[in-house]
Enzyme design. Structure first.
Site, PDB file in Angstrom:
ATOM      1  N   ASP A 202      11.492 -22.605  20.798  1.00  0.00           N
ATOM      2  CA  ASP A 202      11.102 -23.490  20.093  1.00  0.00           C
ATOM      3  C   ASP A 202      10.934 -24.896  20.780  1.00  0.00           C
ATOM      4  O   ASP A 202       9.657 -25.775  20.565  1.00  0.00           O
ATOM      5  CB  ASP A 202      11.837 -23.872  18.853  1.00  0.00           C
ATOM      6  CG  ASP A 202      11.307 -22.833  17.582  1.00  0.00           C
ATOM      7  OD1 ASP A 202      10.309 -22.319  17.899  1.00  0.00           O
ATOM      8  OD2 ASP A 202      12.051 -22.570  16.773  1.00  0.00           O
TER       9      ASP A 202
ATOM     10  N   ASP B 255       9.517  -7.944  15.181  1.00  0.00           N
ATOM     11  CA  ASP B 255       9.516  -8.263  16.588  1.00  0.00           C
ATOM     12  C   ASP B 255       8.552  -9.130  17.052  1.00  0.00           C
ATOM     13  O   ASP B 255       7.363  -9.331  16.499  1.00  0.00           O
ATOM     14  CB  ASP B 255       9.217  -6.937  17.088  1.00  0.00           C
ATOM     15  CG  ASP B 255       9.838  -6.827  18.652  1.00  0.00           C
ATOM     16  OD1 ASP B 255      10.817  -7.229  19.110  1.00  0.00           O
ATOM     17  OD2 ASP B 255       8.941  -6.546  19.622  1.00  0.00           O
TER      18      ASP B 255
ATOM     19  N   LYS C 233      16.187 -15.796  13.167  1.00  0.00           N
ATOM     20  CA  LYS C 233      14.898 -15.256  12.432  1.00  0.00           C
ATOM     21  C   LYS C 233      15.605 -14.940  11.032  1.00  0.00           C
ATOM     22  O   LYS C 233      14.988 -15.095  10.066  1.00  0.00           O
ATOM     23  CB  LYS C 233      14.522 -14.084  12.993  1.00  0.00           C
ATOM     24  CG  LYS C 233      13.918 -13.904  14.247  1.00  0.00           C
ATOM     25  CD  LYS C 233      13.680 -12.208  14.742  1.00  0.00           C
ATOM     26  CE  LYS C 233      13.012 -12.035  15.785  1.00  0.00           C
ATOM     27  NZ  LYS C 233      13.150 -10.767  16.388  1.00  0.00           N
TER      28      LYS C 233
ATOM     29  N   HIS D 162       3.855 -17.960  13.508  1.00  0.00           N
ATOM     30  CA  HIS D 162       3.730 -16.350  13.546  1.00  0.00           C
ATOM     31  C   HIS D 162       4.386 -15.829  12.542  1.00  0.00           C
ATOM     32  O   HIS D 162       3.927 -15.049  11.958  1.00  0.00           O
ATOM     33  CB  HIS D 162       3.883 -15.965  14.977  1.00  0.00           C
ATOM     34  CG  HIS D 162       5.501 -16.499  15.558  1.00  0.00           C
ATOM     35  ND1 HIS D 162       5.728 -17.596  15.401  1.00  0.00           N
ATOM     36  CD2 HIS D 162       6.339 -15.563  16.056  1.00  0.00           C
ATOM     37  CE1 HIS D 162       7.373 -17.652  15.794  1.00  0.00           C
ATOM     38  NE2 HIS D 162       7.322 -16.637  16.367  1.00  0.00           N
TER      39      HIS D 162
HETATM   40  P1  IMP Z   1      13.121 -10.030  19.244  1.00  0.00           P
HETATM   41  O1  IMP Z   1      11.876  -9.863  18.578  1.00  0.00           O
HETATM   42  O2  IMP Z   1      14.564  -9.823  18.477  1.00  0.00           O
HETATM   43  O3  IMP Z   1      12.944  -9.073  20.308  1.00  0.00           O
HETATM   44  O4  IMP Z   1      13.135 -11.433  20.056  1.00  0.00           O
HETATM   45  C1  IMP Z   1      12.197 -12.306  20.235  1.00  0.00           C
HETATM   46  C2  IMP Z   1      12.337 -13.397  21.092  1.00  0.00           C
HETATM   47  O5  IMP Z   1      11.490 -13.886  21.155  1.00  0.00           O
HETATM   48  C3  IMP Z   1      13.604 -14.163  20.518  1.00  0.00           C
HETATM   49  O6  IMP Z   1      14.703 -13.916  21.019  1.00  0.00           O
HETATM   50  C4  IMP Z   1      13.099 -15.494  20.875  1.00  0.00           C
HETATM   51  O7  IMP Z   1      13.383 -15.770  22.359  1.00  0.00           O
HETATM   52  C5  IMP Z   1      11.440 -15.424  20.983  1.00  0.00           C
HETATM   53  N1  IMP Z   1      10.963 -15.956  19.641  1.00  0.00           N
HETATM   54  C6  IMP Z   1      10.278 -15.240  18.819  1.00  0.00           C
HETATM   55  N2  IMP Z   1      10.079 -16.048  17.614  1.00  0.00           N
HETATM   56  C7  IMP Z   1      10.457 -17.320  18.040  1.00  0.00           C
HETATM   57  C8  IMP Z   1      10.306 -18.447  17.412  1.00  0.00           C
HETATM   58  O8  IMP Z   1       9.844 -18.520  16.259  1.00  0.00           O
HETATM   59  N3  IMP Z   1      10.712 -19.442  17.949  1.00  0.00           N
HETATM   60  C9  IMP Z   1      11.280 -19.577  19.443  1.00  0.00           C
HETATM   61  N4  IMP Z   1      11.405 -18.303  20.156  1.00  0.00           N
HETATM   62  C10 IMP Z   1      10.849 -17.128  19.322  1.00  0.00           C
END
Ligand code: IMP
Length: 196
Positions: free
Chosen positions: A156, A71, A15, A181
Site C-alpha cells: 500500500d 487471492d 485482508k 481491487h
Molecule cells: P496472497 O493473496 O495471500 O497470496 O497475498 C497477496 C499479496 O499481495 C499480499 O501479501 C500483499 O503483498 C499483496 N497485496 C494484495 N492486496 C493488497 C492490498 O490491498 N494492498 C497491498 N498489498 C496487497
C-alpha cells in the site's frame, strides 16, 4: 443467498480486516481461517483464480459450509507484471518494508520510466460440493518513487491509484475499500448474493 456469517479462508490480517469492515454494514460477521485455527492451504496455482479456488474449496470441504477466499497481488508493468500471483512470496521473510525497497530497486534497475501497475483480486465463494463462483476486481495506478504513509498493508505505501496523488497507505480504509481491487471484487460478490 443469505449469510449472517461467512468463513473467510485467509490468514492475512490486512485482508481479514478489510473484508470484515466491508461486510459489517450488511450484518455479515466474518470468521477467519486464522481465528478458527484452520490449516494454511498451499498456493500451488499459477493464476489468482486457481489459488483463490484452492483456498476456498479446501476450507469449505473441512468446515462443511460455503467459504470465501481471496487471492490478490500487485502487477508492475516495468517488471512484466511481476510479482503478480507471487506477491506474498516476493517479501523476504514476509517483511513488506524490505519487499517495497526491493520493488523500487528492481524498477530503477529495469531502466523503464513506466511506473504503471495494478492490483488484482479474485474472490472465490467455494461450496463443500466442490463448486465455486469467482469475482474479479482490479485497480490501476502507479508505483510511487518512495514509500508514503503508514495505513493499509503489503505494498500500500508505494501504490497510488489513478486519480489520486496519495498512496493507499495515505488514503485511509474508507477510500481504499471503495476503489480497491478487493472492494470491487466484493461489490460483484454482493450483487451475486442479492441475485441468488
Ligand atoms: P496472497 O493473496 O495471500 O497470496 O497475498 C497477496 C499479496 O499481495 C499480499 O501479501 C500483499 O503483498 C499483496 N497485496 C494484495 N492486496 C493488497 C492490498 O490491498 N494492498 C497491498 N498489498 C496487497
Amino acid at each position: 443467498m443469505k449469510f449472517s456469517e461467512l468463513i473467510f479462508a485467509s490468514r492475512n490480517q490486512g485482508k481479514i480486516a478489510e473484508i470484515t469492515e466491508m461486510l459489517a454494514p450488511l450484518g455479515i460477521k466474518v470468521k477467519s481461517a486464522l481465528e478458527m485455527n484452520l490449516p494454511e492451504v498451499e498456493e500451488t496455482g499459477t493464476t489468482f483464480e486457481e489459488n483463490a479456488a484452492l483456498k476456498a474449496l479446501e476450507i469449505a470441504k473441512i468446515t462443511g459450509v460455503p467459504c470465501l477466499a481471496d487471492d490478490s497481488g500487485l502487477c508492475v508493468k516495468a517488471l512484466d507484471n511481476r510479482p503478480g500471483v507471487y506477491s506474498a512470496r516476493y517479501a523476504p521473510n514476509r517483511n513488506f518494508d524490505l519487499a517495497m525497497d526491493k520493488l523500487l530497486a528492481e524498477i530503477r534497475e529495469s531502466g523503464s520510466n513506466d511506473r504503471s501497475a495494478y492490483f488484482a483480486c479474485v474472490l472465490v465463494l467455494g461450496f463443500p460440493s466442490g463448486e465455486y463462483k469467482a469475482f474479479e476486481g482490479r485497480v490501476d495506478g502507479v508505483i510511487t518513487m518512495q514509500k508514503q504513509g503508514n495505513g493499509g498493508f503489503g505494498f500500500d505505501p508505494v501504490f497510488a491509484p489513478l486519480g489520486y496523488d496519495k498512496t493507499f497507505a495515505e488514503l485511509g480504509s474508507d477510500v481504499k475499500n471503495k476503489i480497491s481491487h478487493r472492494g470491487r471484487a466484493l461489490q460483484k460478490f454482493l450483487a451475486y448474493l442479492q441475485e441468488n
